[in-house]
Design an enzyme around this catalytic site. Structure first.
Site, short mmCIF file in Angstrom:
data_model
loop_
_atom_site.label_atom_id
_atom_site.label_comp_id
_atom_site.label_asym_id
_atom_site.label_seq_id
_atom_site.Cartn_x
_atom_site.Cartn_y
_atom_site.Cartn_z
N HIS A 50 0.84 -1.32 -0.09
CA HIS A 50 0.05 0.21 0.13
C HIS A 50 0.81 1.44 -0.07
O HIS A 50 0.32 2.40 -0.17
CB HIS A 50 -0.87 0.00 1.15
CG HIS A 50 -0.21 0.50 2.56
ND1 HIS A 50 0.60 -0.48 3.12
CD2 HIS A 50 0.00 1.86 3.20
CE1 HIS A 50 1.01 0.20 4.34
NE2 HIS A 50 0.65 1.58 4.37
C1 UD1 Z 1 -2.05 6.31 4.91
C2 UD1 Z 1 -0.85 6.78 5.55
C3 UD1 Z 1 0.48 5.70 5.59
C4 UD1 Z 1 -0.17 4.53 6.44
C5 UD1 Z 1 -1.50 4.14 5.80
C6 UD1 Z 1 -2.11 3.09 6.56
C7 UD1 Z 1 -0.16 9.16 5.13
C8 UD1 Z 1 0.51 10.20 4.52
N1 UD1 Z 1 -0.07 7.99 4.72
O1 UD1 Z 1 -1.71 5.82 3.60
O2 UD1 Z 1 1.48 6.14 6.34
O3 UD1 Z 1 0.60 3.51 6.11
O4 UD1 Z 1 -2.39 5.46 5.75
O5 UD1 Z 1 -2.89 2.34 5.56
O6 UD1 Z 1 -0.98 9.62 6.00
N2 UD1 Z 1 -8.73 5.33 0.01
C9 UD1 Z 1 -9.82 4.58 -0.18
N3 UD1 Z 1 -10.85 4.55 0.94
C10 UD1 Z 1 -10.24 4.97 2.14
C11 UD1 Z 1 -9.09 5.68 2.47
C12 UD1 Z 1 -8.37 5.99 1.03
O7 UD1 Z 1 -10.37 4.15 -1.23
O8 UD1 Z 1 -11.05 4.73 3.17
C13 UD1 Z 1 -7.83 5.70 -1.07
C14 UD1 Z 1 -7.94 7.02 -2.06
O9 UD1 Z 1 -7.87 6.65 -3.32
C15 UD1 Z 1 -7.03 7.78 -1.40
C16 UD1 Z 1 -5.84 6.64 -1.26
O10 UD1 Z 1 -6.33 5.66 -0.85
O11 UD1 Z 1 -6.62 8.62 -2.18
C17 UD1 Z 1 -4.82 7.01 -0.31
O12 UD1 Z 1 -5.39 7.39 0.99
P1 UD1 Z 1 -4.29 8.04 2.14
O13 UD1 Z 1 -5.26 8.14 3.48
O14 UD1 Z 1 -4.05 9.46 1.61
O15 UD1 Z 1 -3.17 7.34 2.43
P2 UD1 Z 1 -3.04 5.93 2.56
O16 UD1 Z 1 -2.42 5.22 1.34
O17 UD1 Z 1 -4.00 4.94 3.13
N1 UDP Z 2 -4.08 -4.80 8.55
C1 UDP Z 2 -5.58 -5.34 8.50
N2 UDP Z 2 -5.87 -5.69 7.59
C2 UDP Z 2 -5.40 -5.77 6.19
C3 UDP Z 2 -3.85 -5.32 6.14
C4 UDP Z 2 -3.43 -4.75 7.43
O1 UDP Z 2 -6.11 -5.40 9.89
O2 UDP Z 2 -5.98 -6.17 5.26
C5 UDP Z 2 -3.20 -4.32 10.00
C6 UDP Z 2 -2.18 -4.90 10.11
O3 UDP Z 2 -2.19 -6.23 10.83
C7 UDP Z 2 -1.28 -4.04 11.07
C8 UDP Z 2 -1.90 -2.92 10.31
O4 UDP Z 2 -2.96 -3.11 9.77
O5 UDP Z 2 -1.54 -4.13 12.23
C9 UDP Z 2 -0.77 -1.85 9.50
O6 UDP Z 2 -1.31 -1.07 8.76
P1 UDP Z 2 -0.83 -0.46 7.21
O7 UDP Z 2 -0.32 -1.72 6.65
O8 UDP Z 2 -2.10 -0.01 6.59
O9 UDP Z 2 -0.15 0.57 7.70
P2 UDP Z 2 1.28 0.88 8.23
O10 UDP Z 2 1.74 0.13 9.70
O11 UDP Z 2 2.56 0.79 7.05
O12 UDP Z 2 1.57 2.15 8.46
#
Ligand code: UD1
Ligand code: UDP
Length: 384
Positions: free
Chosen positions: A222
């Site tokens: 992701h």
């Molecule tokens: C965010 C965090 C990242 C973290 C991750 C956990 C930042 C900069 N990034 O990344 O550090 O590891 O969360 O999962 O804060 N989207 C959906 N549904 C949702 C939310 C997002 O479809 O409920 C899609 C949208 O297209 C959006 C993209 O995901 O533009 C990115 O979402 P965003 O919250 O900006 O960053 P993450 O990649 O989720």
């Molecule tokens: N996680 C989850 N379901 C998923 C993928 C991840 O519950 O489909 C959990 C995972 O076990 C961990 C947390 O989400 O506890 C990690 O989040 P993510 O990978 O989104 O973000 P990061 O840790 O890189 O910020």
């Protein structure tokens, strides 16, 4: 002991999971002393990335949801700051707790520190030393806006010292006289707490996905550097597809919506090939209990996630990390996580190695004693 009002800010999936460890410790040890207010910025809003965790981990529903949704970094962060500032002025908490390194963390840090509310940063001090990552900027700025900083690992604690934080600071703690702690990791608390529950409640996921214990590879992708760079995403997934066909082993991929969006819009042919490949199962994000069960029962894990790298270690599984660097450097130094980047050659070599053997690896306890949330709350209470 005084009564204190503590305001938690969450927004993204891992923060909701982390906040559950603090909420649980409040209920267990400080129910009559701490009033908890939960603010959800709305950064994650899909049921699979947000709602499911509130239901499953039995966290109380947010007192406020700012509903900011997705947007470019500046726009998203600024909407959060505006909303958080209003809530802080209304609620006037004794302190604000922030988790990790997302835009929700940064927004909370800026809004609270400028209004002089003490900021408590959980997961402080982590550094990838790559400021192209949005999370690295969020970490640095959040740490330097905090009054109590809880570092999960030795490396994180040392990083804070290198940036001028002094462990010898004495109370009263302030933004100019902050306190750093080596606390352990609240995610280890969670894994210890939820692993058995996952077996009890969600073992059915293995049948639902038609996999057997120790006979599948778990993959998550992701990170912006992989989802928004099509060359990297294509290299990773093409390599994994060919490995699944060579080794006839199933790959389970719960993919973040942003990864699916990139595949559908920019790599449609590869996406269709992956869907048609009988060794690959792409599913929407799974719940935390399901994820815990999948991690525990996988052969090994391939990920670019920070949290999943550590959970891989908690369950004594090797991990291929689809990044050039990691904040969880102890895993790499220990040999249980390997940085394979998006390099097909490295992915293949390390995959083969772990398919053939991983039994010589050891999994030391880098992340505390499973009582980190309790420790953090005790230290917070001492501040008042
Ligand atoms: C965010 C965090 C990242 C973290 C991750 C956990 C930042 C900069 N990034 O990344 O550090 O590891 O969360 O999962 O804060 N989207 C959906 N549904 C949702 C939310 C997002 O479809 O409920 C899609 C949208 O297209 C959006 C993209 O995901 O533009 C990115 O979402 P965003 O919250 O900006 O960053 P993450 O990649 O989720
Ligand atoms: N996680 C989850 N379901 C998923 C993928 C991840 O519950 O489909 C959990 C995972 O076990 C961990 C947390 O989400 O506890 C990690 O989040 P993510 O990978 O989104 O973000 P990061 O840790 O890189 O910020």
């Amino acid at each position: 002991m005084p009564d204190i009002k503590l305001l938690n800010i969450v927004g993204a999936r891992p923060q909701i999971i982390k906040a559950s460890a603090i909420s649980r410790a409040i209920s267990n040890f400080y129910a009559d002393k701490i009033t908890e207010i939960l603010v959800h910025t709305g950064q994650h809003y899909d049921k699979e990335l947000s709602g499911v965790f509130f239901d499953e981990l039995e966290i109380h529903k947010p007192d406020y949801n700012l509903g900011v949704g997705s947007a470019r970094h500046g726009r998203q962060t600024s909407m959060m700051i505006t909303g958080i500032e209003d809530i802080l002025l209304k609620e006037r908490p004794d302190c604000v707790i922030l988790y990790g390194d997302t835009n929700s963390t940064l927004a909370g840090a800026l809004a609270a520190s400028k209004l002089h509310f003490p900021v408590i940063h959980i997961e402080a001090g982590l550094r990838s030393f790559n400021k192209n990552m949005p999370e690295e900027l969020n970490r640095i700025m959040s740490d330097h806006s905090s009054t109590l900083l809880f570092a999960p690992t030795n490396a994180a604690f040392k990083n804070l010292m290198h940036e001028g934080f002094r462990p010898e600071n004495a109370p009263p703690y302030t933004l100019d006289n902050p306190k750093i702690y080596l606390s352990g990791d609240i995610m280890y608390d969670n894994t210890l707490f939820f692993a058995q529950l996952a077996e009890k409640k969600r073992a059915a996921i293995l049948n639902e996905l038609s996999v057997k214990r120790d006979n599948f590879i778990l993959v998550t992708i992701h990170r912006e550097v992989n989802t928004d760079n099509i060359v990297r995403l294509e290299a990773i997934l093409t390599t994994l597809k060919s490995l699944s066909e060579e080794f006839l082993i199933k790959f389970i991929m719960p993919l973040h919506p942003r990864t699916i969006i990139s595949l559908k819009t920019r790599l449609e042919r590869l996406y269709n090939e992956l869907l048609a490949c009988k060794h690959i199962t792409i599913v929407p994000p799974v719940s935390f209990l399901e994820m815990t069960l999948l991690e525990k029962t996988s052969k090994f894990i391939i990920t670019d996630s920070g949290g999943v790298q550590k959970e891989s270690h908690f369950f004594r599984k090797p991990c291929l990390v689809l990044r050039k660097e990691t904040e969880w450097i102890e895993l790499v130094n220990n040999g249980t996580a390997v940085l394979v980047d998006a390099d097909p050659e490295k992915i293949r070599n390390e995959f083969r190695r772990f398919m053939n053997d991983g039994s010589d690896l050891e999994y030391p306890g880098f992340y505390g004693d499973g009582k980190t949330a309790e420790f953090i709350l005790k230290e917070i209470m001492m501040m008042f």
